[in-house]
Design a protein around this motif. Structure first.
Motif, short mmCIF file in Angstrom:
data_model
loop_
_atom_site.label_atom_id
_atom_site.label_comp_id
_atom_site.label_asym_id
_atom_site.label_seq_id
_atom_site.Cartn_x
_atom_site.Cartn_y
_atom_site.Cartn_z
N VAL A 1 0.84 -1.20 0.00
CA VAL A 1 0.00 0.00 0.00
C VAL A 1 0.87 1.24 0.00
O VAL A 1 0.69 2.15 -0.80
N ALA B 1 2.62 1.82 -3.24
CA ALA B 1 1.76 2.19 -4.36
C ALA B 1 1.34 3.64 -4.33
O ALA B 1 0.94 4.19 -5.36
N VAL B 2 1.42 4.29 -3.18
CA VAL B 2 0.92 5.65 -3.06
C VAL B 2 1.54 6.63 -4.05
O VAL B 2 0.84 7.46 -4.62
N GLU C 1 -9.11 4.61 -2.90
CA GLU C 1 -8.78 5.01 -4.27
C GLU C 1 -8.24 6.44 -4.32
O GLU C 1 -7.26 6.72 -5.02
N LEU D 1 -4.65 6.42 -3.02
CA LEU D 1 -3.72 5.82 -3.96
C LEU D 1 -3.49 6.69 -5.19
O LEU D 1 -2.39 6.70 -5.76
N ARG D 2 -4.52 7.44 -5.61
CA ARG D 2 -4.42 8.22 -6.84
C ARG D 2 -3.93 9.65 -6.61
O ARG D 2 -3.31 10.24 -7.50
N ILE E 1 -4.89 -1.66 -5.07
CA ILE E 1 -3.45 -1.56 -4.86
C ILE E 1 -2.70 -2.08 -6.08
O ILE E 1 -1.73 -1.47 -6.55
N ALA F 1 -2.80 0.46 -8.82
CA ALA F 1 -1.89 1.58 -8.54
C ALA F 1 -0.45 1.17 -8.80
O ALA F 1 0.34 1.96 -9.33
N GLU F 2 -0.09 -0.05 -8.46
CA GLU F 2 1.27 -0.53 -8.73
C GLU F 2 1.52 -0.63 -10.23
O GLU F 2 2.60 -0.26 -10.71
#
Length: 250
Positions: free
Chosen positions: A13, A16-17, A166, A169-170, A242, A245-246
């Motif tokens: 997590v 991925a941020v 979401e 992460l985005r 996740i 995002a990765e």
């Protein structure tokens, strides 16, 4: 095992941020290939943009900010149908026939806009442009599938957790003291509309997240996610979000 009890997932997590940052190099390469056919459009918060260029099918590429796609079917009120983040694309033809659509800046944003016919020609001559477009559409279709499942199957807490995860992460930025700061660009009524919730139910769920220490609001349109594991454990879609995002980092 839940996300809250999985150290490997917790590290994923956090890793991925940074995907929330625009794919600046790829976007710059695509813009260079498109040349003068792509017009940069800067939008202030709340500004609308027409989904066509002089009546012709158009393509939009999000360079910065967060936007919403709103649709209105005959005899119904406006519905917030999708969120768009840096690296996302929108074609006029994505809106169904006989449906009114509008693209609205939820934050200060920047787009590239050009006729679809010109973009189709660019894809035919430049594999990198075609690859960028198809990968963007694939990611967005995956997110739309998550959203559809969320609307149909998730309970209130799961919906809110999925939405916040979401956003983090985005649009999130890791903070020196821990946690992730991220934009909360939608009003309460817009979030309720997007999640298919009653506004009061949404408020109660957000209050529980704040009182539990998972989430803090530092200002009107900014929040801090304090506990990734706890939030991820609340969403059945956490692993998928996740992973998406990765993929955006590649």
């Amino acid at each position: 095992m839940t996300a809250g009890a999985n150290p490997k997932r917790a590290s994923r997590v956090r890793a991925a941020v940074p995907a929330a940052e625009p794919e600046s190099e790829r976007l710059a390469a695509v813009q260079a290939s498109l040349g003068s056919q792509a017009v940069a459009v800067r939008m202030r918060r709340g500004q609308h943009v027409a989904l066509t260029v002089e009546g012709a099918d158009a393509l939009f590429i999000v360079r910065a900010g967060t936007l919403t796609l709103n649709v209105t079917m005959p005899g119904t009120s406006r519905q917030l149908a999708a969120l768009l983040f840096p690296g996302d694309v929108l074609r006029s033809g994505f809106v169904p026939p006989q449906v009114e659509g509008s693209l609205v800046a939820a934050t200060a944003s920047e787009l590239l806009r050009l006729r679809w016919a010109a973009f189709a020609e660019a894809m035919a001559r430049d594999h990198a442009v075609a690859s960028f477009y198809h990968e963007a559409v694939d990611r967005q279709m995956a997110r739309r599938a998550i959203h559809a499942a969320m609307l149909g199957r998730f309970d209130c807490q799961q919906k809110v957790a999925t939405f916040l995860l979401e956003l983090a992460l985005r649009t999130g930025t890791p903070l020196p003291g821990g946690g992730v700061g991220f934009d909360t660009p939608l009003s309460r009524s817009e979030v309720a509309d997007y999640l298919g919730l009653n506004a009061d139910t949404l408020s109660r769920t957000m209050s529980r997240l704040r009182s539990s220490g998972v989430l803090n609001h530092t200002e009107r349109s900014r929040a801090v996610l304090r506990d990734f594991n706890a939030l991820a454990a609340m969403s059945p879609a956490s692993a998928a979000l996740i992973a998406l995002a990765e993929d955006n980092l590649v």
